[in-house]
Design a protein around this motif. Structure first.
Motif: not given
Length: 299
Positions: A211-236
């Protein structure tokens, strides 16, 4: 190939409205969502979905389900059940309902990662091999019961379960007769988790591809986190998009299905909301017909 719609994706319509609209648009079949759901002030895909038949009291509704489907001139592409493989009583009821309706195939869900087998309480901390071995035992039971009812149980490639990829499904079903348990390949789910080369995945599944289900999706950046050297780490995170716009190449998918000799159902479950429901379902059918024609024209 034949085209159907899984009614998780048609929440604004009642079953009768869904059947009538899909038939008028030219769809061949319908895959009914069957589950006890939460109420909601507005209909949504997962709560308050008006195209959903309740699991509670299902047996008393089978005549109505059959009548609504047949009166519209639609075939059953299957039943979209939500009973988990460790809920043997619930699964038995879904298998029996599938046989009674002549729907031929029904989805049975697998154990999720990181939760207790009961599905309740805090994460169990159980390892993947432990969950996988337990699931394998449930699937062996499932194969016996599906055979007894004369129906095909379906396992969907689904994120956050023990079987998110074709490779995992091959391992799970290596000693299971494909006449009794098959696999639902799901394009959108594989964007989220379990992605493999499309043709290789179909070839791995072999006769278990049912059986085959068809839908589609894509990854998006949904936020940032981290402090110091980790600041700006993207969450997908992945999210639904219209069939034409996602990361899964549906033309390549249909080409690959043709190469392995698949000629079964293509069931759409489009969870995008860019267009009104009626326009979305009609547009998806036109698009899939064009995709299939393009694949066939290539020989």
């Amino acid at each position: 190939m034949r085209f159907s719609v899984f009614t998780a994706s048609t929440p604004e319509w009642t079953p009768r409205q869904a059947a009538r609209a899909l038939a008028e648009q030219g769809w061949d079949g319908v895959e009914w969502r069957i589950t006890d759901q939460r109420e909601a002030p507005e209909p949504g895909f997962w709560a308050g979905n008006r195209s959903t038949w309740p699991f509670t009291g299902l047996e008393e509704r089978l005549d109505e389900i059959e009548r609504v489907t047949r009166d519209a001139g639609l075939a059953f592409s299957g039943l979209g059940g939500y009973q988990r493989c460790d809920d043997h009583d619930g699964v038995e009821r879904m298998l029996a309902a599938t046989a009674r309706l002549g729907a031929e195939r029904v989805r049975v869900t697998m154990l999720p990662l990181g939760t207790a087998a009961s599905g309740e309480g805090e994460p169990s901390g159980r390892s993947y091999p432990d969950l996988f071995d337990e699931t394998r035992e449930h699937v062996r039971w499932l194969a016996d019961r599906a055979a007894a009812h004369g129906v095909l149980a379906l396992i969907e490639l689904h994120p956050r379960t023990v079987v998110s990829s074709a490779s995992a499904a091959v391992r799970l079903l290596e000693d299971v007769d494909p006449a009794h348990v098959g696999v639902i390949h799901d394009s959108g789910n594989l964007v989220s988790e379990g992605g493999e080369d499309t043709l290789a995945g179909f070839q791995m599944l072999g006769s278990h591809l049912a059986h085959v289900h068809l839908k589609n999706a894509r990854w998006r950046v949904v936020g940032e986190e981290g402090e110091g050297a980790l600041a700006g780490t993207k969450r997908w995170a992945p999210g639904p998009v219209p069939l034409r716009e996602g990361q899964c190449d549906l033309l390549d998918l249909v080409r690959s299905l043709r190469r392995v000799g698949y000629d079964g159902w293509l069931t759409v479950e489009d969870f995008s909301t860019d267009e009104p429901l009626a326009a979305r379902t009609a547009g998806n059918l036109a698009y899939l017909r064009a995709v299939l024609a393009a694949a066939d024209a290539e020989g």
